[in-house]
Design an enzyme around this catalytic site. Structure first.
Site, short mmCIF file in Angstrom:
data_model
loop_
_atom_site.label_atom_id
_atom_site.label_comp_id
_atom_site.label_asym_id
_atom_site.label_seq_id
_atom_site.Cartn_x
_atom_site.Cartn_y
_atom_site.Cartn_z
N GLU A 258 2.53 -2.64 12.70
CA GLU A 258 1.90 -1.89 11.59
C GLU A 258 2.99 -1.73 10.54
OE1 GLU A 258 1.29 1.09 9.21
OE2 GLU A 258 1.18 2.33 11.02
N CYS A 292 2.49 4.69 4.64
CA CYS A 292 2.14 3.26 4.59
C CYS A 292 0.86 3.08 3.78
CB CYS A 292 1.88 2.72 6.00
SG CYS A 292 3.32 2.79 7.01
C1 UN1 Z 1 1.60 5.53 8.23
O1 UN1 Z 1 1.92 5.79 7.07
O2 UN1 Z 1 2.32 4.78 8.94
O3 UN1 Z 1 -3.92 7.19 7.12
C2 UN1 Z 1 0.46 6.12 8.93
C3 UN1 Z 1 -2.95 7.93 6.93
C4 UN1 Z 1 -2.34 8.60 8.13
C5 UN1 Z 1 -1.46 7.67 8.89
C6 UN1 Z 1 -0.47 6.91 8.05
N1 UN1 Z 1 -3.41 9.08 8.99
O4 UN1 Z 1 -2.49 8.13 5.83
#
Ligand code: UN1
Length: 506
Positions: A258, A292
Protein backbone atom coordinates in the site's frame (compact mmCIF):
# COMPACT_ATOMS: atom_id res chain seq x y z
CA UNK A 1 2.08 16.15 30.67
CA UNK A 2 3.80 13.79 28.24
CA UNK A 3 5.40 11.92 31.14
CA UNK A 4 2.01 11.39 32.83
CA UNK A 5 0.63 10.01 29.59
CA UNK A 6 3.58 7.66 29.13
CA UNK A 7 3.06 6.48 32.72
CA UNK A 8 -0.62 5.81 32.17
CA UNK A 9 0.23 3.77 29.08
CA UNK A 10 2.90 1.77 30.90
CA UNK A 11 5.69 3.27 28.77
CA UNK A 12 7.47 5.33 31.43
CA UNK A 13 9.15 2.33 33.07
CA UNK A 14 9.18 0.13 29.97
CA UNK A 15 12.58 -1.59 29.57
CA UNK A 16 12.85 -0.32 25.99
CA UNK A 17 12.06 3.32 26.81
CA UNK A 18 14.19 6.13 28.25
CA UNK A 19 11.92 9.02 29.07
CA UNK A 20 14.84 11.38 29.48
CA UNK A 21 15.28 10.98 25.72
CA UNK A 22 18.94 10.05 26.01
CA UNK A 23 19.89 8.42 22.71
CA UNK A 24 23.13 6.60 21.97
CA UNK A 25 24.20 3.48 20.20
CA UNK A 26 21.26 1.17 19.55
CA UNK A 27 18.65 3.73 20.64
CA UNK A 28 16.35 5.91 18.51
CA UNK A 29 15.10 9.25 19.76
CA UNK A 30 11.46 9.99 18.98
CA UNK A 31 10.50 13.67 18.78
CA UNK A 32 7.35 15.68 19.18
CA UNK A 33 6.93 17.30 15.73
CA UNK A 34 5.05 20.21 17.32
CA UNK A 35 8.15 21.27 19.24
CA UNK A 36 11.04 19.38 17.68
CA UNK A 37 11.94 18.23 21.21
CA UNK A 38 12.69 14.64 22.25
CA UNK A 39 9.77 12.69 23.73
CA UNK A 40 11.79 9.61 24.64
CA UNK A 41 14.46 7.25 23.36
CA UNK A 42 13.57 3.71 22.35
CA UNK A 43 15.84 0.67 22.28
CA UNK A 44 16.28 -0.81 18.82
CA UNK A 45 16.63 -4.46 17.94
CA UNK A 46 19.92 -5.89 16.84
CA UNK A 47 20.43 -8.98 14.71
CA UNK A 48 20.47 -11.26 17.80
CA UNK A 49 17.15 -9.99 19.21
CA UNK A 50 15.67 -10.09 15.69
CA UNK A 51 16.66 -13.74 15.45
CA UNK A 52 15.03 -14.49 18.81
CA UNK A 53 11.75 -12.82 17.74
CA UNK A 54 11.67 -14.67 14.43
CA UNK A 55 12.46 -18.05 15.91
CA UNK A 56 9.80 -17.38 18.56
CA UNK A 57 7.27 -16.38 15.90
CA UNK A 58 7.78 -19.66 14.02
CA UNK A 59 7.26 -21.67 17.23
CA UNK A 60 4.21 -19.65 18.29
CA UNK A 61 2.65 -20.08 14.85
CA UNK A 62 2.85 -23.88 15.11
CA UNK A 63 0.74 -23.74 18.26
CA UNK A 64 -1.52 -20.83 17.37
CA UNK A 65 -2.73 -22.21 14.03
CA UNK A 66 -4.45 -25.03 15.94
CA UNK A 67 -6.53 -22.65 18.07
CA UNK A 68 -10.02 -22.64 16.51
CA UNK A 69 -10.74 -19.50 14.50
CA UNK A 70 -13.73 -18.40 16.65
CA UNK A 71 -11.47 -18.68 19.73
CA UNK A 72 -8.87 -16.56 17.96
CA UNK A 73 -11.72 -14.13 17.32
CA UNK A 74 -12.36 -13.91 21.05
CA UNK A 75 -8.77 -12.76 21.56
CA UNK A 76 -9.29 -10.02 18.99
CA UNK A 77 -12.60 -9.09 20.63
CA UNK A 78 -10.86 -8.64 24.00
CA UNK A 79 -8.07 -6.61 22.36
CA UNK A 80 -10.65 -4.34 20.73
CA UNK A 81 -12.27 -3.78 24.15
CA UNK A 82 -8.91 -2.81 25.63
CA UNK A 83 -8.34 -0.28 22.85
CA UNK A 84 -11.81 1.13 23.56
CA UNK A 85 -10.76 1.66 27.20
CA UNK A 86 -7.52 3.41 26.23
CA UNK A 87 -8.81 5.28 23.18
CA UNK A 88 -8.31 8.76 24.62
CA UNK A 89 -4.77 8.17 25.90
CA UNK A 90 -3.66 6.34 22.77
CA UNK A 91 -5.17 9.06 20.56
CA UNK A 92 -3.17 11.59 22.55
CA UNK A 93 0.01 9.55 22.14
CA UNK A 94 -0.50 9.45 18.35
CA UNK A 95 -1.01 13.23 18.41
CA UNK A 96 2.14 13.77 20.46
CA UNK A 97 4.32 11.51 18.40
CA UNK A 98 3.21 12.29 14.84
CA UNK A 99 1.44 15.65 15.24
CA UNK A 100 -2.12 14.66 14.29
CA UNK A 101 -4.83 16.75 15.92
CA UNK A 102 -6.49 15.02 18.86
CA UNK A 103 -9.70 14.14 16.94
CA UNK A 104 -7.67 12.43 14.22
CA UNK A 105 -5.45 10.67 16.76
CA UNK A 106 -8.55 9.24 18.42
CA UNK A 107 -10.03 8.48 14.99
CA UNK A 108 -7.05 6.31 14.30
CA UNK A 109 -7.66 4.28 17.47
CA UNK A 110 -11.32 4.04 16.45
CA UNK A 111 -10.13 2.33 13.24
CA UNK A 112 -8.45 -0.29 15.45
CA UNK A 113 -11.69 -0.86 17.36
CA UNK A 114 -13.63 -1.07 14.08
CA UNK A 115 -11.29 -3.59 12.44
CA UNK A 116 -11.32 -5.68 15.62
CA UNK A 117 -15.13 -5.91 15.39
CA UNK A 118 -14.90 -6.80 11.71
CA UNK A 119 -12.32 -9.49 12.45
CA UNK A 120 -14.42 -11.03 15.23
CA UNK A 121 -17.31 -11.55 12.81
CA UNK A 122 -14.93 -12.90 10.22
CA UNK A 123 -13.57 -15.44 12.73
CA UNK A 124 -16.84 -17.36 12.37
CA UNK A 125 -16.68 -17.28 8.56
CA UNK A 126 -13.39 -17.53 6.60
CA UNK A 127 -15.58 -19.26 4.06
CA UNK A 128 -14.33 -21.92 1.65
CA UNK A 129 -16.23 -23.16 -1.40
CA UNK A 130 -17.43 -26.40 -2.96
CA UNK A 131 -17.37 -26.95 -6.72
CA UNK A 132 -19.01 -29.68 -8.82
CA UNK A 133 -16.65 -32.40 -9.98
CA UNK A 134 -16.77 -33.83 -13.51
CA UNK A 135 -16.52 -37.30 -11.91
CA UNK A 136 -19.50 -39.05 -10.26
CA UNK A 137 -19.39 -39.18 -6.44
CA UNK A 138 -16.45 -36.80 -6.23
CA UNK A 139 -16.39 -33.40 -4.60
CA UNK A 140 -14.00 -30.47 -5.08
CA UNK A 141 -13.44 -28.44 -1.92
CA UNK A 142 -11.51 -25.28 -1.30
CA UNK A 143 -10.42 -24.35 2.21
CA UNK A 144 -8.34 -21.53 3.69
CA UNK A 145 -5.49 -22.34 6.06
CA UNK A 146 -3.26 -20.22 8.33
CA UNK A 147 -0.29 -18.84 6.40
CA UNK A 148 2.54 -18.33 8.91
CA UNK A 149 4.30 -15.46 10.66
CA UNK A 150 3.55 -12.30 8.70
CA UNK A 151 5.64 -9.12 8.54
CA UNK A 152 3.95 -5.71 8.79
CA UNK A 153 5.93 -2.61 7.86
CA UNK A 154 4.06 0.57 8.75
CA UNK A 155 4.60 4.26 8.07
CA UNK A 156 4.59 7.21 10.50
CA UNK A 157 1.35 8.74 9.20
CA UNK A 158 -0.93 5.94 10.39
CA UNK A 159 1.29 4.58 13.14
CA UNK A 160 -1.40 2.40 14.74
CA UNK A 161 -4.39 1.75 12.46
CA UNK A 162 -2.51 0.18 9.55
CA UNK A 163 -0.81 -2.33 11.88
CA UNK A 164 -4.24 -3.18 13.30
CA UNK A 165 -5.82 -3.71 9.87
CA UNK A 166 -3.18 -6.36 9.29
CA UNK A 167 -2.83 -7.77 12.79
CA UNK A 168 -6.55 -8.16 13.53
CA UNK A 169 -7.17 -10.11 10.33
CA UNK A 170 -3.92 -12.08 10.59
CA UNK A 171 -4.83 -13.15 14.12
CA UNK A 172 -8.25 -14.55 13.25
CA UNK A 173 -6.61 -16.22 10.25
CA UNK A 174 -4.25 -18.04 12.66
CA UNK A 175 -1.07 -16.10 11.88
CA UNK A 176 1.52 -14.45 14.11
CA UNK A 177 2.25 -10.77 13.42
CA UNK A 178 5.78 -9.33 13.37
CA UNK A 179 5.51 -5.56 13.25
CA UNK A 180 8.28 -3.26 12.07
CA UNK A 181 6.95 0.23 12.81
CA UNK A 182 8.30 3.55 11.59
CA UNK A 183 11.08 4.87 13.81
CA UNK A 184 9.21 8.18 13.79
CA UNK A 185 6.48 6.59 15.94
CA UNK A 186 8.01 3.83 18.08
CA UNK A 187 6.16 4.75 21.29
CA UNK A 188 2.80 4.28 19.59
CA UNK A 189 4.00 0.88 18.39
CA UNK A 190 5.22 -0.17 21.83
CA UNK A 191 1.92 0.89 23.40
CA UNK A 192 -0.36 -0.76 20.81
CA UNK A 193 1.61 -3.96 20.43
CA UNK A 194 1.94 -4.13 24.21
CA UNK A 195 -1.83 -4.01 24.67
CA UNK A 196 -2.44 -6.73 22.07
CA UNK A 197 0.30 -8.99 23.44
CA UNK A 198 -0.81 -8.51 27.06
CA UNK A 199 -4.42 -9.41 26.27
CA UNK A 200 -3.43 -12.41 24.16
CA UNK A 201 -1.02 -13.65 26.84
CA UNK A 202 -3.68 -13.29 29.55
CA UNK A 203 -5.88 -15.57 27.42
CA UNK A 204 -3.16 -18.21 27.19
CA UNK A 205 -1.56 -17.24 23.88
CA UNK A 206 1.75 -15.42 24.35
CA UNK A 207 3.93 -14.39 21.43
CA UNK A 208 1.21 -13.77 18.83
CA UNK A 209 2.05 -10.03 18.57
CA UNK A 210 5.71 -9.26 18.04
CA UNK A 211 7.65 -6.11 17.43
CA UNK A 212 10.99 -5.62 15.71
CA UNK A 213 12.31 -2.08 15.69
CA UNK A 214 15.36 -0.88 13.86
CA UNK A 215 16.86 0.74 10.82
CA UNK A 216 15.68 -0.37 7.39
CA UNK A 217 19.24 -1.35 6.55
CA UNK A 218 19.48 -3.68 9.56
CA UNK A 219 16.00 -4.90 10.48
CA UNK A 220 13.88 -3.95 7.44
CA UNK A 221 16.07 -5.66 4.86
CA UNK A 222 16.39 -8.75 7.07
CA UNK A 223 12.64 -9.08 7.61
CA UNK A 224 11.80 -8.58 3.94
CA UNK A 225 14.32 -11.21 2.83
CA UNK A 226 13.35 -13.70 5.57
CA UNK A 227 12.00 -16.95 4.08
CA UNK A 228 10.23 -17.77 7.36
CA UNK A 229 7.85 -14.87 6.67
CA UNK A 230 5.53 -15.84 3.79
CA UNK A 231 3.80 -12.44 3.61
CA UNK A 232 5.19 -8.92 3.87
CA UNK A 233 2.54 -6.21 4.15
CA UNK A 234 4.22 -2.85 3.62
CA UNK A 235 2.84 0.68 3.72
CA UNK A 236 4.97 3.65 2.70
CA UNK A 237 6.56 5.37 -0.26
CA UNK A 238 6.65 3.94 -3.79
CA UNK A 239 10.44 3.87 -3.53
CA UNK A 240 10.31 1.70 -0.39
CA UNK A 241 7.61 -0.54 -1.89
CA UNK A 242 9.57 -1.19 -5.07
CA UNK A 243 12.50 -2.38 -2.98
CA UNK A 244 10.26 -4.59 -0.82
CA UNK A 245 8.58 -5.99 -3.93
CA UNK A 246 11.89 -6.90 -5.54
CA UNK A 247 13.34 -8.62 -2.48
CA UNK A 248 10.17 -10.56 -1.74
CA UNK A 249 9.78 -11.57 -5.41
CA UNK A 250 13.34 -12.89 -5.36
CA UNK A 251 12.36 -15.46 -2.74
CA UNK A 252 8.91 -15.94 -4.38
CA UNK A 253 7.15 -14.67 -1.28
CA UNK A 254 3.88 -12.78 -1.07
CA UNK A 255 3.55 -9.00 -0.81
CA UNK A 256 0.75 -6.67 0.13
CA UNK A 257 1.85 -3.19 -0.91
CA UNK A 258 0.00 0.00 0.00
CA UNK A 259 2.18 2.78 -1.38
CA UNK A 260 1.86 6.38 -2.43
CA UNK A 261 -1.23 8.10 -3.73
CA UNK A 262 -1.74 11.21 -5.83
CA UNK A 263 -5.42 11.51 -5.25
CA UNK A 264 -7.72 13.77 -7.19
CA UNK A 265 -11.21 15.20 -6.84
CA UNK A 266 -13.22 16.02 -9.95
CA UNK A 267 -15.86 18.74 -9.53
CA UNK A 268 -18.46 18.50 -12.30
CA UNK A 269 -20.39 21.52 -13.55
CA UNK A 270 -23.53 20.45 -11.68
CA UNK A 271 -21.76 19.54 -8.39
CA UNK A 272 -23.27 20.53 -5.06
CA UNK A 273 -20.51 22.84 -3.84
CA UNK A 274 -21.86 22.72 -0.27
CA UNK A 275 -20.60 19.11 -0.23
CA UNK A 276 -17.61 19.44 -2.49
CA UNK A 277 -15.81 22.38 -0.88
CA UNK A 278 -15.64 21.06 2.72
CA UNK A 279 -14.72 17.57 1.45
CA UNK A 280 -11.84 19.03 -0.58
CA UNK A 281 -10.66 21.16 2.34
CA UNK A 282 -10.65 18.17 4.71
CA UNK A 283 -9.03 15.92 2.11
CA UNK A 284 -6.24 18.38 1.34
CA UNK A 285 -5.63 19.89 4.77
CA UNK A 286 -6.53 17.05 7.18
CA UNK A 287 -3.52 15.35 8.80
CA UNK A 288 -1.57 18.29 7.29
CA UNK A 289 -1.77 16.54 3.90
CA UNK A 290 0.12 13.50 5.19
CA UNK A 291 -2.39 10.75 4.45
CA UNK A 292 -1.84 8.35 1.57
CA UNK A 293 -5.40 9.35 0.69
CA UNK A 294 -4.92 13.14 0.96
CA UNK A 295 -6.43 15.18 -1.87
CA UNK A 296 -3.53 16.56 -3.89
CA UNK A 297 -5.10 17.44 -7.25
CA UNK A 298 -8.38 19.11 -8.13
CA UNK A 299 -10.05 19.12 -11.54
CA UNK A 300 -12.86 21.68 -11.78
CA UNK A 301 -15.19 22.32 -14.70
CA UNK A 302 -13.98 25.54 -16.33
CA UNK A 303 -17.36 27.27 -15.93
CA UNK A 304 -17.27 27.04 -12.15
CA UNK A 305 -13.50 27.10 -11.55
CA UNK A 306 -13.28 30.72 -10.36
CA UNK A 307 -16.22 30.25 -8.00
CA UNK A 308 -14.77 27.00 -6.55
CA UNK A 309 -11.35 28.61 -6.07
CA UNK A 310 -12.94 31.57 -4.26
CA UNK A 311 -14.85 29.26 -1.94
CA UNK A 312 -11.78 27.17 -1.25
CA UNK A 313 -9.70 30.24 -0.45
CA UNK A 314 -12.44 31.35 1.98
CA UNK A 315 -12.36 27.93 3.63
CA UNK A 316 -8.56 27.97 3.85
CA UNK A 317 -8.64 31.46 5.43
CA UNK A 318 -10.64 29.99 8.31
CA UNK A 319 -8.15 27.13 8.62
CA UNK A 320 -5.12 29.48 8.67
CA UNK A 321 -6.08 30.74 12.10
CA UNK A 322 -6.25 27.18 13.39
CA UNK A 323 -2.72 25.97 12.72
CA UNK A 324 -1.00 25.04 15.95
CA UNK A 325 -0.48 22.62 18.79
CA UNK A 326 -2.32 19.43 17.78
CA UNK A 327 -3.50 18.90 21.33
CA UNK A 328 -5.07 22.35 21.79
CA UNK A 329 -8.82 22.55 21.40
CA UNK A 330 -9.79 24.16 18.11
CA UNK A 331 -6.59 23.28 16.21
CA UNK A 332 -7.31 21.97 12.71
CA UNK A 333 -3.79 21.73 11.30
CA UNK A 334 -0.83 20.31 13.19
CA UNK A 335 2.82 20.19 12.15
CA UNK A 336 4.49 18.11 9.47
CA UNK A 337 6.40 15.14 10.80
CA UNK A 338 9.91 16.64 10.61
CA UNK A 339 12.16 19.36 9.21
CA UNK A 340 12.86 17.33 6.05
CA UNK A 341 9.13 17.39 5.26
CA UNK A 342 9.09 21.18 5.63
CA UNK A 343 11.95 21.34 3.12
CA UNK A 344 10.01 19.04 0.77
CA UNK A 345 7.00 21.37 1.04
CA UNK A 346 9.10 24.46 0.26
CA UNK A 347 10.73 22.75 -2.71
CA UNK A 348 7.36 21.74 -4.15
CA UNK A 349 5.87 25.24 -3.76
CA UNK A 350 8.95 26.83 -5.37
CA UNK A 351 8.83 24.34 -8.22
CA UNK A 352 5.10 24.97 -8.76
CA UNK A 353 5.75 28.72 -9.02
CA UNK A 354 8.59 28.17 -11.49
CA UNK A 355 6.29 25.99 -13.58
CA UNK A 356 3.79 28.84 -13.92
CA UNK A 357 1.45 27.98 -11.06
CA UNK A 358 -0.26 30.76 -9.11
CA UNK A 359 -0.37 30.47 -5.34
CA UNK A 360 -3.93 31.38 -4.37
CA UNK A 361 -3.32 31.10 -0.63
CA UNK A 362 -0.55 29.87 1.68
CA UNK A 363 2.84 28.94 0.32
CA UNK A 364 4.97 29.69 3.36
CA UNK A 365 6.44 27.72 6.23
CA UNK A 366 5.05 29.01 9.52
CA UNK A 367 7.70 30.73 11.58
CA UNK A 368 7.32 29.19 15.03
CA UNK A 369 8.72 26.29 17.00
CA UNK A 370 7.96 22.94 15.32
CA UNK A 371 7.50 21.84 11.70
CA UNK A 372 4.52 23.93 10.63
CA UNK A 373 3.56 24.98 7.11
CA UNK A 374 0.59 26.84 5.65
CA UNK A 375 -1.99 24.82 3.73
CA UNK A 376 -1.52 25.92 0.14
CA UNK A 377 -3.53 26.09 -3.07
CA UNK A 378 -1.70 26.42 -6.38
CA UNK A 379 -3.67 27.03 -9.55
CA UNK A 380 -2.19 25.80 -12.81
CA UNK A 381 -2.39 28.61 -15.32
CA UNK A 382 -0.10 27.89 -18.25
CA UNK A 383 -2.32 25.51 -20.26
CA UNK A 384 -3.03 23.20 -17.30
CA UNK A 385 0.66 22.19 -17.18
CA UNK A 386 2.18 21.68 -13.73
CA UNK A 387 4.56 18.71 -13.75
CA UNK A 388 5.23 18.95 -9.99
CA UNK A 389 1.65 17.76 -9.46
CA UNK A 390 2.69 14.32 -10.68
CA UNK A 391 4.75 13.83 -7.52
CA UNK A 392 3.37 12.93 -4.12
CA UNK A 393 4.62 15.58 -1.70
CA UNK A 394 3.58 14.65 1.83
CA UNK A 395 2.33 18.16 2.73
CA UNK A 396 -0.90 20.19 2.43
CA UNK A 397 -0.51 21.42 -1.17
CA UNK A 398 -3.51 21.29 -3.50
CA UNK A 399 -3.00 21.78 -7.24
CA UNK A 400 -6.03 23.04 -9.20
CA UNK A 401 -6.72 22.35 -12.88
CA UNK A 402 -9.72 22.94 -15.16
CA UNK A 403 -11.51 20.75 -17.71
CA UNK A 404 -14.25 20.99 -20.33
CA UNK A 405 -15.63 17.43 -20.59
CA UNK A 406 -15.91 14.62 -18.08
CA UNK A 407 -13.84 12.36 -20.35
CA UNK A 408 -11.03 14.90 -20.28
CA UNK A 409 -11.27 15.15 -16.47
CA UNK A 410 -11.03 11.37 -16.06
CA UNK A 411 -8.05 11.19 -18.40
CA UNK A 412 -6.25 13.93 -16.49
CA UNK A 413 -6.95 12.33 -13.13
CA UNK A 414 -5.74 8.94 -14.37
CA UNK A 415 -2.62 10.46 -15.96
CA UNK A 416 -0.24 9.87 -13.01
CA UNK A 417 1.76 6.87 -11.85
CA UNK A 418 -0.17 6.38 -8.60
CA UNK A 419 -3.70 4.98 -8.30
CA UNK A 420 -4.96 4.99 -4.71
CA UNK A 421 -8.01 7.19 -4.18
CA UNK A 422 -10.25 9.40 -6.33
CA UNK A 423 -13.57 11.20 -6.02
CA UNK A 424 -16.14 12.97 -8.13
CA UNK A 425 -18.76 15.49 -7.08
CA UNK A 426 -21.85 15.44 -9.27
CA UNK A 427 -25.59 14.93 -9.09
CA UNK A 428 -25.72 13.70 -12.67
CA UNK A 429 -26.14 9.93 -13.00
CA UNK A 430 -24.40 9.78 -16.38
CA UNK A 431 -21.40 11.69 -15.07
CA UNK A 432 -20.99 9.52 -11.98
CA UNK A 433 -21.43 6.34 -14.04
CA UNK A 434 -18.72 7.53 -16.46
CA UNK A 435 -16.45 7.80 -13.41
CA UNK A 436 -17.37 4.29 -12.18
CA UNK A 437 -17.85 2.70 -15.63
CA UNK A 438 -18.06 -1.09 -15.49
CA UNK A 439 -15.76 -1.45 -18.51
CA UNK A 440 -12.94 0.14 -16.49
CA UNK A 441 -12.83 3.33 -18.57
CA UNK A 442 -13.53 5.53 -15.53
CA UNK A 443 -11.27 6.12 -12.55
CA UNK A 444 -8.24 3.82 -12.51
CA UNK A 445 -7.88 3.99 -8.72
CA UNK A 446 -8.53 1.40 -6.02
CA UNK A 447 -10.97 3.82 -4.40
CA UNK A 448 -13.47 5.86 -6.45
CA UNK A 449 -16.00 7.85 -4.40
CA UNK A 450 -19.05 9.79 -5.50
CA UNK A 451 -19.97 12.88 -3.47
CA UNK A 452 -17.49 11.90 -0.75
CA UNK A 453 -13.81 12.95 -0.52
CA UNK A 454 -10.67 10.95 -1.20
CA UNK A 455 -9.62 10.33 2.40
CA UNK A 456 -11.28 8.80 5.42
CA UNK A 457 -12.10 5.35 4.07
CA UNK A 458 -14.13 3.09 6.38
CA UNK A 459 -12.64 -0.28 7.31
CA UNK A 460 -15.50 -2.25 5.71
CA UNK A 461 -14.28 -1.86 2.14
CA UNK A 462 -11.03 -3.21 0.75
CA UNK A 463 -8.38 -0.48 1.00
CA UNK A 464 -5.56 -0.04 -1.49
CA UNK A 465 -4.76 1.03 -5.01
CA UNK A 466 -3.43 0.26 -8.45
CA UNK A 467 -0.34 1.06 -10.51
CA UNK A 468 2.57 2.30 -8.37
CA UNK A 469 0.32 2.25 -5.32
CA UNK A 470 1.12 -1.45 -5.34
CA UNK A 471 -2.11 -3.39 -5.93
CA UNK A 472 -2.55 -4.64 -2.34
CA UNK A 473 -5.84 -4.58 -0.45
CA UNK A 474 -6.18 -4.30 3.32
CA UNK A 475 -8.95 -4.21 5.94
CA UNK A 476 -12.50 -5.02 4.75
CA UNK A 477 -14.20 -7.09 2.03
CA UNK A 478 -12.19 -10.24 1.23
CA UNK A 479 -8.76 -8.78 2.06
CA UNK A 480 -8.42 -11.55 4.69
CA UNK A 481 -7.56 -14.02 1.93
CA UNK A 482 -4.01 -12.66 1.61
CA UNK A 483 -3.31 -13.78 5.22
CA UNK A 484 -4.23 -17.41 4.46
CA UNK A 485 -3.23 -20.09 2.03
CA UNK A 486 -5.75 -21.74 -0.23
CA UNK A 487 -6.01 -25.48 -0.55
CA UNK A 488 -8.04 -27.32 -3.18
CA UNK A 489 -9.07 -30.92 -2.45
CA UNK A 490 -10.76 -33.60 -4.52
CA UNK A 491 -12.65 -36.06 -2.32
CA UNK A 492 -13.63 -39.33 -3.96
CA UNK A 493 -16.52 -41.15 -2.28
CA UNK A 494 -17.35 -43.46 -5.23
CA UNK A 495 -15.27 -46.44 -4.08
CA UNK A 496 -13.69 -46.55 -7.58
CA UNK A 497 -10.67 -44.80 -9.07
CA UNK A 498 -11.64 -42.60 -11.99
CA UNK A 499 -9.13 -40.27 -13.68
CA UNK A 500 -9.98 -36.71 -14.71
CA UNK A 501 -10.19 -35.70 -18.37
CA UNK A 502 -11.57 -39.19 -19.12
CA UNK A 503 -8.09 -40.74 -19.21
CA UNK A 504 -7.92 -44.54 -19.16
CA UNK A 505 -4.69 -45.92 -17.72
CA UNK A 506 -5.11 -49.68 -17.46
C1 UN1 B 1 -2.91 5.82 4.90
O1 UN1 B 1 -2.76 7.04 4.73
O2 UN1 B 1 -1.95 5.02 4.76
O3 UN1 B 1 -8.72 6.45 4.32
C2 UN1 B 1 -4.15 5.20 5.39
C3 UN1 B 1 -8.07 7.08 5.15
C4 UN1 B 1 -7.65 6.36 6.41
C5 UN1 B 1 -6.48 5.48 6.16
C6 UN1 B 1 -5.33 6.13 5.44
N1 UN1 B 1 -8.77 5.58 6.88
O4 UN1 B 1 -7.76 8.25 4.99
Amino acid sequence: MATDLLKRLGLADHPRVRIDGAGGDGWAVTENPATGKALAAVKLDDTASYERELAGAVETFKRFRSVPAPVRGQIVRAIGEEFRTHKKDLGELVALEVGKIRAEGEGEIQEIIDIAEFAVGLSRQLPGQIFPSERAKHRILEQWLPLGPIGVISAFNFPAAVWAWNAALATVCGDVTIWKPSLLAPLTALACNGIAERVSTSMGHPGVFRLVMGLDSVIGERLVADRRVPLISATGSCRMGKRVGQVVADRVGRCLLELGGNNAVIVAEDADLKLAVPAIVFGAVGTAGQRCTSTRRLFVHEKIADDVCRRLVDGYKQVMGKIGDPLSAGTLVGPLINAASVEGYKRAVDEAKKQGGTVLIGGEAVVREGNYVQPTIVRATAGNKLPIAREETFAPILYVFTFKTIEEAIELQNGVEQGLSSAIFTNNLLTSEAFLAADGSGSDCGIANVNAGTSGAEIGGAFGGEKETGGGRESGSDSWKVYMRRQTSVVNYSGKLELAQGIKFE
